[in-house]
Enzyme design. Structure first.
Site, PDB file in Angstrom:
ATOM      1  N   SER A  95      31.423  22.070  52.958  1.00 24.27           N
ATOM      2  CA  SER A  95      31.260  23.270  52.139  1.00 24.27           C
ATOM      3  C   SER A  95      29.785  23.556  51.861  1.00 24.27           C
ATOM      4  CB  SER A  95      32.028  23.128  50.824  1.00 24.27           C
ATOM      5  OG  SER A  95      31.664  21.937  50.162  1.00 24.27           O
ATOM      6  N   ASN A 113      35.550  15.547  41.776  1.00 26.52           N
ATOM      7  CA  ASN A 113      36.554  16.500  41.301  1.00 26.52           C
ATOM      8  C   ASN A 113      36.184  17.129  39.954  1.00 26.52           C
ATOM      9  OD1 ASN A 113      37.864  15.807  43.607  1.00 26.52           O
ATOM     10  ND2 ASN A 113      39.477  14.592  42.613  1.00 26.52           N
ATOM     11  N   THR A 140      43.075  68.037  35.821  1.00 26.84           N
ATOM     12  CA  THR A 140      44.235  67.153  35.931  1.00 26.84           C
ATOM     13  C   THR A 140      44.828  67.488  37.301  1.00 26.84           C
ATOM     14  OG1 THR A 140      45.737  68.753  34.916  1.00 26.84           O
ATOM     15  CG2 THR A 140      44.726  67.164  33.426  1.00 26.84           C
ATOM     16  N   HIS A 141      45.334  66.513  37.990  1.00 24.31           N
ATOM     17  CA  HIS A 141      45.807  66.708  39.376  1.00 24.31           C
ATOM     18  C   HIS A 141      44.691  67.238  40.279  1.00 24.31           C
ATOM     19  CE1 HIS A 141      49.899  66.574  37.553  1.00 24.31           C
ATOM     20  NE2 HIS A 141      49.306  67.281  36.609  1.00 24.31           N
ATOM     21  N   ASN A 179      24.397  62.340  53.130  1.00 27.39           N
ATOM     22  CA  ASN A 179      25.628  61.569  52.959  1.00 27.39           C
ATOM     23  C   ASN A 179      25.523  60.611  51.771  1.00 27.39           C
ATOM     24  OD1 ASN A 179      26.766  62.782  55.229  1.00 27.39           O
ATOM     25  ND2 ASN A 179      25.781  61.297  56.587  1.00 27.39           N
ATOM     26  N   GLU A 234      29.877  55.870  48.500  1.00 32.10           N
ATOM     27  CA  GLU A 234      31.033  55.511  49.334  1.00 32.10           C
ATOM     28  C   GLU A 234      31.217  53.992  49.401  1.00 32.10           C
ATOM     29  OE1 GLU A 234      31.340  58.379  52.976  1.00 32.10           O
ATOM     30  OE2 GLU A 234      29.249  58.193  52.412  1.00 32.10           O
ATOM     31  N   GLN A 268      38.673  23.993  47.608  1.00 30.15           N
ATOM     32  CA  GLN A 268      37.323  24.267  48.107  1.00 30.15           C
ATOM     33  C   GLN A 268      37.217  25.714  48.627  1.00 30.15           C
ATOM     34  OE1 GLN A 268      34.898  21.205  50.196  1.00 30.15           O
ATOM     35  NE2 GLN A 268      35.272  22.435  52.008  1.00 30.15           N
ATOM     36  N   LYS A 271      35.319  29.075  46.676  1.00 31.85           N
ATOM     37  CA  LYS A 271      33.928  29.489  46.464  1.00 31.85           C
ATOM     38  C   LYS A 271      33.476  30.701  47.271  1.00 31.85           C
ATOM     39  CE  LYS A 271      32.967  24.865  45.216  1.00 31.85           C
ATOM     40  NZ  LYS A 271      34.324  24.523  45.743  1.00 31.85           N
TER      41      LYS A 271
END
Ligand code: ARG
Length: 482
Positions: free
Chosen positions: A24, A111, A156-157, A286, A291, A323, A326
């Site tokens: 790890s 541990n 709304t909507h 853009n 985004e 493990q 992480k």
């Protein structure tokens, strides 16, 4: 002996495969600071309780301090053969101070060590995230103050509903983010118990002082059950759940930024810093940053889903499955942090197109409800009837192809003779928002009051939520502005 099964990239054989799946260090090296802090606290406690000599403790602490400096300087060589951060640090300590290094692991196990390190890491991350959330909130509050009187369509909507103020809309996100910070801090409270000294799973026969290590590491208390302590990962699940909800809020806001900055809406202009041009369409800006913030929820919620599935069905106590906690957690928390930073930048740098918002706000007969309310209030017509009359007024405006602001008093009277010239003021979007002074409503005066309230909270001058107001004289529309 060669085995065809170990073909392809694993041509080096089973030892290499085992090392790759087992190690790890590639990702847990970022726990180095917490790991060393935990070891220093442990060694100090071992010396205080007489389990370790003061000389050994001092050598360990001095050695660990050097290891820390090496890692921070980038001169430390991490070894995959040593599996993880705990063994990498300990092995280097042994190179530096010799046999005394071997005494550090008395009365502890990897541990309880890893549980401690990870809790410390998540705690530090929560603290940073909460500061970032607060910074974004402050940016929003400042914009809200500046845009307290800016009128935009409320939806709304995603259909024009009633005019609202832009400041009010921005403050909606301040509220959401306030709850997000609260959820992160709640997770922090439950997380803050020290697993250190739980050892492998059953505790230890040494006369350790777990309160002392807890105290040194800023924990509120030691965990009360060693099996739970080494196998609990709900602290990270809870943090990821809070992170997911926050990311979901950011995603909604990001989506609004995308919509608002489109040519069709044109409500805001995002700065060049947070947009990109197109290689073939020169007119394009853009909203890439927005985004990407909109998308980050995918991996953040993915981390929660991933880890909760990893944990499901695991018997007590520690298993190596854990493990897997992480990489996903690091990625998710990094992503949230980056999203918060990007949003803060976008909010601070965007410019609002007030004329465009106002024009859009008055489209679609958005003040029709105000006519109905006026008929109820001033002419004492029941709301249902007022609603019907207003419908006829809207139909007339539609027929004349003008907005409600374009109707003459004769037009209004042709629908209902009880209407008088006061109605002209009522149908403006300014009057509509100004009238909504009920507590929590969109009126500019409310926005300024709420912005001021948030400023005192965010700058640390107040923490109390609003208490229930004392009964005043009652009556309609009262008590909105404090
Ligand atoms: N690298 C391990 C992890 O992240 C540390 C704990 C290893 N414990 C063990 N008994 N193998 O979970």
């Amino acid at each position: 002996m060669s085995n065809k099964m170990w073909g392809g990239r694993f041509s080096t054989g089973p030892d290499a495969i085992m090392e790759e799946i087992n190690a790890s260090i590639g990702f847990d090296q970022r726990l180095y600071r917490q790991d060393i802090a935990g070891s220093i606290a442990h060694a100090t406690m071992l010396a205080e309780t007489g389990i370790l000599t003061q000389t050994d403790r001092d050598a360990i602490v001095a050695g660990l301090t050097e290891v820390l400096a090496e890692i921070e300087a980038g001169t430390f060589t991490f070894s995959r053969a040593l599996e993880d951060i705990h063994m990498n640090v300990e092995s280097r300590l042994r190179e530096k101070i010799g046999d005394a290094a071997g005494r550090l692991h008395t009365a502890r196990s990897r541990n309880d060590q890893v549980a401690t390190d990870f809790k410390l890491y998540v705690r530090d991350t929560i603290d940073t995230l909460v500061i970032q959330v607060t910074t974004l909130q402050l940016a929003l509050v400042n914009r809200a103050e500046a845009e307290a009187e800016t009128i935009m369509p409320g939806f709304t909507h995603l259909q024009s509903a009633q005019p609202v103020t832009f400041g009010h809309h921005l403050l909606a996100y301040v509220e959401m983010l306030g709850r997000d910070a609260g959820r992160l801090l709640d997770a922090r409270k439950r997380l803050n118990e020290s697993p250190l000294g739980s050892a492998a799973l059953a505790g230890t026969p040494y006369p350790i002082d777990r309160d002392r290590t807890a105290e040194q590491l800023g924990f509120d208390r030691p965990t009360a059950n060693s099996l739970d302590a080494v196998s609990d990962r709900d602290f990270i699940l809870e943090t990821l759940a809070a992170a997911s909800i926050c990311a979901m809020h950011l995603s909604r806001f990001a989506e609004e930024m995308v919509i608002w900055s489109s040519a069709q809406f044109g409500f805001v202009r995002l700065s060049d810093k947070f947009t990109t041009g197109s290689s073939i369409m020169p007119q394009k800006r853009n909203p890439d940053a927005a985004e990407l913030v909109r998308a980050k929820i995918g991996r953040i919620l993915g981390a929660l889903t991933s880890l909760i599935v990893v944990m499901k069905g695991l018997p007590l106590a520690y298993s190596k499955d854990m493990q897997e906690d992480k990489e996903v957690a690091f990625d998710a928390l990094d992503s949230l942090s980056l999203s918060l930073a990007a949003m803060t930048g976008m909010v601070s740098d965007m410019t609002a197109n007030r004329e465009r918002m106002r024009a859009s706000a008055s489209a679609g007969f958005s003040t029709a409800t105000d006519i109905a309310d006026w008929l109820v209030r001033e002419v004492n017509i029941p709301f249902r009837d007022a609603h019907h009359i207003t419908g006829q007024i809207v139909a007339l405006a539609e027929q004349k192809d003008c907005g409600l602001e374009g109707l003459t008093i004769e037009d209004f009277k042709s629908v209902d003779s009880r209407i008088d010239s006061r109605i002209h003021k009522v149908v403006t979007v300014e009057a509509s928002v100004a009238a909504r002074q009920s507590y929590g409503g969109t009126a500019p005066a409310n926005v300024l009051a709420q912005a001021a309230r948030w400023k005192t909270i965010l700058t640390g001058e107040a923490h109390e939520p609003r208490p229930l107001a004392k009964k005043k004289h009652g009556g309609h529309g009262d008590g909105g502005v404090e």
